[in-house]
Design a protein around this motif. Structure first.
Motif, PDB file in Angstrom:
ATOM      1  N   ARG A  48       0.868  -1.179   0.000  1.00  8.84           N
ATOM      2  CA  ARG A  48       0.000   0.000   0.000  1.00  8.84           C
ATOM      3  C   ARG A  48       0.903   1.227   0.000  1.00  8.84           C
ATOM      4  O   ARG A  48       1.818   1.317   0.811  1.00  8.84           O
ATOM      5  N   TYR A  60      -4.149  -9.667   2.947  1.00  6.67           N
ATOM      6  CA  TYR A  60      -5.568 -10.020   2.841  1.00  6.67           C
ATOM      7  C   TYR A  60      -5.681 -11.496   3.178  1.00  6.67           C
ATOM      8  O   TYR A  60      -5.067 -12.333   2.514  1.00  6.67           O
ATOM      9  N   ARG A  90      -6.275  -7.472   6.573  1.00  3.21           N
ATOM     10  CA  ARG A  90      -7.671  -7.325   6.182  1.00  3.21           C
ATOM     11  C   ARG A  90      -8.237  -8.725   6.050  1.00  3.21           C
ATOM     12  O   ARG A  90      -7.689  -9.557   5.321  1.00  3.21           O
ATOM     13  N   VAL A  92     -11.066 -11.193   4.772  1.00  2.17           N
ATOM     14  CA  VAL A  92     -12.050 -11.248   3.696  1.00  2.17           C
ATOM     15  C   VAL A  92     -12.614 -12.663   3.597  1.00  2.17           C
ATOM     16  O   VAL A  92     -11.998 -13.624   4.067  1.00  2.17           O
ATOM     17  N   LEU A 111      -9.205  -2.594  -4.358  1.00  3.38           N
ATOM     18  CA  LEU A 111     -10.015  -2.718  -3.145  1.00  3.38           C
ATOM     19  C   LEU A 111      -9.328  -2.020  -1.980  1.00  3.38           C
ATOM     20  O   LEU A 111      -9.948  -1.270  -1.230  1.00  3.38           O
ATOM     21  N   ASP A 112      -8.037  -2.231  -1.841  1.00  2.00           N
ATOM     22  CA  ASP A 112      -7.288  -1.628  -0.752  1.00  2.00           C
ATOM     23  C   ASP A 112      -7.279  -0.102  -0.852  1.00  2.00           C
ATOM     24  O   ASP A 112      -7.407   0.585   0.156  1.00  2.00           O
ATOM     25  N   ARG A 114      -9.600   1.743  -2.086  1.00  2.00           N
ATOM     26  CA  ARG A 114     -10.918   2.228  -1.661  1.00  2.00           C
ATOM     27  C   ARG A 114     -11.044   2.155  -0.142  1.00  2.00           C
ATOM     28  O   ARG A 114     -11.564   3.066   0.489  1.00  2.00           O
ATOM     29  N   GLU A 115     -10.580   1.059   0.470  1.00  2.40           N
ATOM     30  CA  GLU A 115     -10.700   0.872   1.912  1.00  2.40           C
ATOM     31  C   GLU A 115      -9.788   1.806   2.695  1.00  2.40           C
ATOM     32  O   GLU A 115     -10.133   2.227   3.791  1.00  2.40           O
ATOM     33  N   GLN A 119     -12.437   8.359   5.383  1.00  2.78           N
ATOM     34  CA  GLN A 119     -13.898   8.454   5.311  1.00  2.78           C
ATOM     35  C   GLN A 119     -14.369   9.883   5.565  1.00  2.78           C
ATOM     36  O   GLN A 119     -13.804  10.584   6.383  1.00  2.78           O
TER      37      GLN A 119
END
Length: 121
Positions: A48, A60, A90, A92, A111-112, A114-115, A119
């Motif tokens: 990341r 993941y 994470r 899943v 996906l990562d 977005r997560e 927020q």
């Protein structure tokens, strides 16, 4: 991918390498360490983007039993160097795969992203 001149370009694999703090971390090594834990069914490791380290390791994990981040972190410390262990885990239900069963790390990185996005901002 083969171009018009016959040159082969490898896509995706070079992105698998995680460079954190100037050190190369091979996801396969981290994945193999995590897979030795009895409560880990499947795992895929990605990098990341990180402002301080360049990239950080994210795992993941598909569980087959009860396990949490602390337990997996302790397990990693027994099997790989401290700097290679995931900074984030994470959990899943399944990993994204292609028709041949290969994990789609590109989909995991999407996906990562977005997560990991803050927020409400």
């Amino acid at each position: 991918m083969l171009d018009a001149d016959g040159f082969l370009t490898l896509l995706d694999r070079s992105k698998d390498l995680v460079v954190s703090g100037g050190t190369n971390i091979y996801p396969r090594e981290v994945e193999e360490a995590l897979l030795t834990h009895p409560a880990v069914h499947e795992v895929s490791v990605i990098g990341r983007p990180d402002a301080e380290w360049g990239e950080v390791v994210v795992a993941y994990v598909v569980r087959r039993g009860v396990v949490d981040e602390r337990e997996l972190d302790a397990h990693c410390l027994q099997h790989i160097a401290r700097f290679k262990r995931p900074k984030h885990y994470r959990f899943v239900d399944e990993l994204p795969k292609n028709n041949y069963g290969k994990v789609l790390k590109t989909a995991l990185r999407e996906l990562d992203a977005r997560e990991a996005r803050p927020q409400g901002g």
